[in-house]
Design an enzyme around this catalytic site. Structure first.
Site, mmCIF file in Angstrom:
data_model
loop_
_atom_site.group_PDB
_atom_site.id
_atom_site.type_symbol
_atom_site.label_atom_id
_atom_site.label_comp_id
_atom_site.label_asym_id
_atom_site.label_seq_id
_atom_site.Cartn_x
_atom_site.Cartn_y
_atom_site.Cartn_z
ATOM 1 N N ASN A 100 -9.316 39.459 -25.951
ATOM 2 C CA ASN A 100 -9.760 38.047 -25.505
ATOM 3 C C ASN A 100 -10.817 37.983 -26.249
ATOM 4 O O ASN A 100 -11.690 38.678 -26.684
ATOM 5 C CB ASN A 100 -10.019 38.722 -24.092
ATOM 6 C CG ASN A 100 -10.825 37.541 -23.250
ATOM 7 O OD1 ASN A 100 -10.446 36.112 -23.613
ATOM 8 N ND2 ASN A 100 -11.774 37.754 -22.462
ATOM 9 N N GLU A 488 -17.467 14.094 -10.647
ATOM 10 C CA GLU A 488 -16.551 15.265 -10.164
ATOM 11 C C GLU A 488 -15.025 14.747 -9.887
ATOM 12 O O GLU A 488 -14.212 15.369 -10.192
ATOM 13 C CB GLU A 488 -17.223 16.044 -8.958
ATOM 14 C CG GLU A 488 -16.146 17.110 -8.488
ATOM 15 C CD GLU A 488 -15.846 18.182 -9.311
ATOM 16 O OE1 GLU A 488 -16.407 18.373 -10.621
ATOM 17 O OE2 GLU A 488 -14.781 18.925 -9.092
ATOM 18 N N HIS A 511 -22.890 -1.647 -19.152
ATOM 19 C CA HIS A 511 -23.196 -1.521 -20.421
ATOM 20 C C HIS A 511 -21.973 -0.943 -21.437
ATOM 21 O O HIS A 511 -22.239 -0.395 -22.365
ATOM 22 C CB HIS A 511 -24.248 -0.385 -20.533
ATOM 23 C CG HIS A 511 -25.493 -0.822 -19.802
ATOM 24 N ND1 HIS A 511 -26.634 -1.691 -20.588
ATOM 25 C CD2 HIS A 511 -26.092 -0.719 -18.496
ATOM 26 C CE1 HIS A 511 -27.661 -2.007 -19.651
ATOM 27 N NE2 HIS A 511 -27.134 -1.341 -18.467
ATOM 28 N N LYS A 610 -9.112 29.188 -16.047
ATOM 29 C CA LYS A 610 -10.059 29.214 -14.856
ATOM 30 C C LYS A 610 -11.343 29.649 -15.594
ATOM 31 O O LYS A 610 -12.451 29.240 -14.969
ATOM 32 C CB LYS A 610 -9.590 30.235 -13.725
ATOM 33 C CG LYS A 610 -10.796 30.275 -12.785
ATOM 34 C CD LYS A 610 -10.183 29.673 -11.405
ATOM 35 C CE LYS A 610 -11.105 29.328 -10.496
ATOM 36 N NZ LYS A 610 -11.400 27.904 -9.914
HETATM 37 C C1 AGP Z 1 -13.291 23.007 -12.647
HETATM 38 O O1 AGP Z 1 -12.276 22.171 -12.064
HETATM 39 C C2 AGP Z 1 -12.972 23.286 -14.019
HETATM 40 N N1 AGP Z 1 -11.884 24.367 -14.029
HETATM 41 C C3 AGP Z 1 -14.226 23.790 -14.939
HETATM 42 O O2 AGP Z 1 -14.808 22.678 -15.328
HETATM 43 C C4 AGP Z 1 -15.066 24.773 -14.383
HETATM 44 O O3 AGP Z 1 -15.887 24.323 -13.539
HETATM 45 C C5 AGP Z 1 -15.963 25.062 -15.637
HETATM 46 O O4 AGP Z 1 -15.344 25.971 -16.746
HETATM 47 C C6 AGP Z 1 -17.013 26.162 -15.216
HETATM 48 O O5 AGP Z 1 -16.670 27.273 -14.838
HETATM 49 P P1 AGP Z 1 -17.583 28.547 -13.864
HETATM 50 O O6 AGP Z 1 -18.108 27.870 -12.752
HETATM 51 O O7 AGP Z 1 -16.757 29.617 -13.923
HETATM 52 O O8 AGP Z 1 -18.602 28.666 -14.907
#
Ligand code: AGP
Length: 615
Positions: A100, A488, A511, A610
C-alpha cells in the site's frame, strides 16, 4: 489506499483473509488477490474487479493453507488488471508481496535490483525482486526487508511471504501511507492495514510505527527498527464492535449511515453537552498540560486542516471558533497547506479533521505543525489511527463504522465536535458568556430531533431527486455558513452520482459561474441563513431571469422563496448557526436519490477510496 491483510496460525487462511479483505474493500476495490502457503506450496490467485471476483476464483483452492497474505487494490501504478493486482511475485515465484502506498524511486530500483523480467506495471513488483535478491545473498527475511527500507523511497507499507518459510510473514511501514496493525491471539497472528479488518479475530493490537519492521509467526510477533534493532512493544487492548458495521435492512450503507445521524449527534454530544446544567465540558479529552487555561489564553490563532468533506466540516467549524472562542481561524486544505511553507508557532492551535485518521495529506500537515511546536487536536472516528498518535489530544467522533465511501455521518459528527470544542475553548478563555453557552447547548440538543425530521421528509426529497435526476450539471450556491454546505452538496452529488456539480459562494456567482446558467443547469441555493437571506433571493432571481431552474433549500415556515424558486427543499427551522447540519443531511438524501436512480454504485463509487493514503 489499498488494503492489505496477512494471517498465520492454525485455521484456514483463505477464509480469514477473504473475510478481512471484505472489511478493507472501502480502501480500494479495482482488483484483489491472495497468496496462500502450505508446507510445500505457494499459490497466488488474483482477479480484476471487486472482491467477489476473487472469491469465485478461490472456491475450493488451497483449503489446507494455514498462512497467507491478501490485498484489495486502488490502482496507482498500472491500470486495474489481473497482472497488476497484488500479490506481486519475484521472477522465480519464491516470495510474494502486497503493498500500500507509493515507492517513489521504483523505476531506479528496477534498474538496480531487478532479478529478471518484470511482469507488471506496478511499483510493488520490485519489492519482491529485492526480497528474493536479499534471500539469495544469504540474508534473513528481516534483513532483506531492512535492505528494502534503506533503498525504497516514499510512504508505504507492505507484507511479504517466503514460500520456503511457510508460517512466517514479514512487513514494514514507512511514513504515513496507511498503517499496519497486528492482532494478537493465542496460536495465531493476523495483520491488516487497519483495525476494522481485525475486529472479529482479536482485541489486542500492536500498531506498527513508521520505519518499523514486523516479523510474524503464529505465536510470536517481533518488532524491529529499520536498523534491525529489536523493539519491545506491548499490545493495546481495544474493545470495538464489529456488528454495527453490518448493513442491516438498508439497501446501501450510505442510506443506513444517513439514517443513523440522529444517533450520531447524540453520541457526539454524550458526556460533553449537559442537558441538565446546559453546559459544555471537554476537559477530560484535552491534554491538561498542553491545553491548560493559561495555555489556551495564549493561543492567538487556530488553523483547521482537512480534505474533502472533512474540510467542509472545518469550514463550518471556523465560524464556530471565531464566534464562540474568539480566535482568528483559518481553514486549509491539508495538501495545499503542507507545500506552502506555512507560518506557524506554538501559539497556533492546529485542529485536524479526518474521519479515518489516516489521510496522508492531513498527516503531513500535522507533521509540519509538530515541527513548529503547535499544540494539536485531532477529530477522528478511528480509534488508534495515525492522527490520534500524532496529536496532543483527540476528540473522538463516536460515529461508529462508516462503510460507504461517501462521508455522511462522520461529517455531521465533525461539525458537532467543532461546535462543542469552540464553546469549550471560548469558556476556558473566559470569552463565552454563560447565557450563550446555555443557549447553544440547548439548541444543539434539539439537533437529533431536527435531523429525524429531515429523515421524515425522505419521500419529498426523493421526488425532487426524481425530477432532477436527468440533469447532467448542477450548481450549488450558498453564503456564509451556507457556502460550505453548498460545497458539500456538490461534492456528495458528484462522488455518488457522477454528475458534474460545482459548489460556489453565491457572491462569486456573477464573477463567472452565471455564464453557465441555462435551462439545462439547475441550481441548488442554500437559503437557511437569516443574515444573507435577501442576498440569496437576489441570486435566485438572477438565475431565474436567465432560464435556470432553482431548488431553494429553506427553513420550515419560510415561504419567501415559493414564488421565485422552481422548487423548495424544506428543512426544520433551527438556530441558524446549527442549520448546516439538517441542510447537509437533506443534500445527502438528494444525492443518494439521484445516484440510485442513475444506477451508480453508491457505496463504492468508481475511482474513489474511503481512505486516501497516497498523494
Ligand atoms: C467524502 O465523501 C470523501 N470520501 C472524501 O472527500 C473525504 O472526506 C476525504 O478523503 C477526507 O477523508 P478523511 O476524513 O478520512 O480524512
Amino acid at each position: 489506499m489499498c488494503g492489505i491483510v496477512g494471517y498465520t496460525g492454525e485455521r484456514f487462511a483463505s477464509r480469514i483473509l477473504l473475510d478481512s479483505l471484505s472489511r478493507l474493500e472501502y480502501r480500494g476495490y479495482d482488483s484483489s488477490g491472495i497468496a496462500l502457503l502450505t508446507e510445500t506450496n505457494m499459490q497466488v490467485i488474483r482477479a480484476r474487479g471487486k472482491l467477489r471476483e476473487l472469491s469465485k476464483k478461490l472456491e475450493g483452492e488451497m483449503t489446507d493453507a494455514r498462512a497467507g497474505i491478501g490485498h484489495t487494490r486502488w490502482a496507482t501504478h498500472g491500470v486495474p488488471s489481473e497482472k497488476n493486482a497484488h500479490p506481486q511475485l519475484d521472477p522465480f515465484g519464491r516470495v510474494a508481496v502486497v503493498h500500500n502506498g507509493i515507492i517513489e524511486n521504483w523505476e531506479d530500483l528496477r534498474q538496480q535490483y531487478g532479478q529478471g523480467l518484470f511482469s507488471s506495471d506496478t511499483d510493488t513488483e520490485v519489492l519482491a525482486h529485492m526480497l528474493v535478491g536479499g534471500l539469495d545473498a544469504g540474508l534473513d527475511l528481516v534483513e532483506a526487508v531492512q535492505l528494502i527500507l534503506s533503498k525504497a523511497r516514499g510512504a508505504y507499507s507492505f507484507l511479504a511471504v517466503d514460500s520456503q518459510q511457510p508460517d512466517r510473514l514479514v512487513g514494514a511501514r514507512v511514513g504515513n501511507a496507511g498503517g499496519l496493525v497486528i492482532g494478537i491471539s493465542e496460536d495465531e497472528s493476523i495483520v491488516a492495514s487497519d483495525v476494522s479488518a481485525l475486529l472479529p479475530y482479536s482485541q489486542e493490537f500492536i500498531f506498527l510505527e513508521s520505519n518499523e519492521i514486523v516479523d510474524i509467526r503464529p505465536s510470536v510477533v517481533e518488532i524491529f527498527s529499520s536498523d534491525g534493532e529489536r523493539k519491545i512493544r506491548s499490545p493495546e487492548r481495544l474493545s470495538l464492535d464489529p456488528v454495527t458495521a453490518a448493513k442491516g435492512t438498508y439497501k446501501h450503507f450510505m442510506l443506513k449511515e444517513i439514517h443513523e445521524q440522529p444517533e450520531t449527534l447524540l453520541n457526539g454530544m454524550r458526556g460533553r453537552y449537559s442537558g441538565t446544567s446546559e453546559t459544555i465540558d471537554l476537559s477530560s479529552e484535552l491534554n491538561h498540560e498542553r491545553f491548560s487555561i493559561e495555555n489556551l489564553k495564549e493561543i492567538n490563532r487556530c488553523l483547521i486542516v482537512g480534505m474533502g468533506t472533512s474540510m467542509h466540516a472545518a469550514m463550518i467549524g471556523r465560524h464556530y471558533l471565531e464566534q464562540f472562542a474568539r480566535i482568528p481561524t483559518e481553514v486549509d486544505n491539508s495538501a495545499e497547506f503542507r507545500y506552502r511553507r506555512p507560518l506557524l508557532d506554538e501559539k497556533t492551535l492546529v485542529i485536524s479533521v479526518t474521519q479515518s485518521g489516516e489521510t496522508v495529506d492531513t498527516l503531513a500537515a500535522m507533521e509540519e505543525a509538530q515541527r513548529a511546536g503547535c499544540p494539536q487536536i485531532t477529530l477522528s472516528n478511528s480509534v488508534g489511527s495515525q492522527t490520534t498518535r500524532l496529536a496532543d489530544s483527540t476528540i473522538m467522533l463516536h460515529a461508529g463504522p462508516e462503510i460507504a465511501v461517501a462521508s455522511t455521518k462522520t461529517m455531521i459528527a465533525s461539525v458537532i465536535a467543532l461546535h462543542g470544542l469552540s464553546l469549550f475553548l471560548g469558556k476556558q478563555r473566559g470569552l463565552l458568556q454563560p447565557e450563550v453557552e446555555q443557549e447553544q447547548v440547548h439548541q444543539a440538543l434539539l439537533l437529533p430531533a431536527a435531523v429525524s425530521n429531515v429523515l421524515n421528509f425522505t419521500d419529498e426529497i426523493d421526488k425532487l431527486a426524481e425530477k432532477y435526476s436527468a440533469s447532467n450539471n448542477f450548481l450549488f450556491l450558498g453564503r456564509g455558513l451556507g457556502y460550505p454546505v453548498a460545497l458539500e452538496g456538490a461534492l456528495k452529488l458528484k462522488e455518488v452520482s457522477y454528475i458534474h456539480a460545482e459548489g460556489y459562494s453565491a457572491g462569486e456567482m456573477k464573477h463567472g459561474p452565471i455564464a453557465l446558467i441555462d435551462d439545462q443547469m439547475p441550481t441548488l441555493a442554500i437559503c437557511t441563513q437569516g443574515d444573507v437571506h435577501d442576498k440569496m433571493r437576489s441570486n435566485i432571481q438572477q438565475i431565474r431571469a436567465r432560464g435556470g431552474a432553482v431548488i431553494a433549500l429553506v427553513s420550515e415556515g419560510d415561504s419567501s422563496m415559493d414564488a421565485i424558486a422552481t422548487d423548495t427543499l424544506i428543512v426544520p427551522d433551527i438556530d441558524p448557526i446549527l442549520s448546516p447540519i439538517p441542510a447537509v443531511v437533506a443534500l445527502q438524501l438528494f444525492s443518494y436519490g439521484i445516484a440510485t436512480r442513475r444506477g451508480a454504485d453508491v457505496d463504492q463509487p468508481r475511482n474513489l477510496a474511503k481512505t486516501v493514503t497516497v498523494e
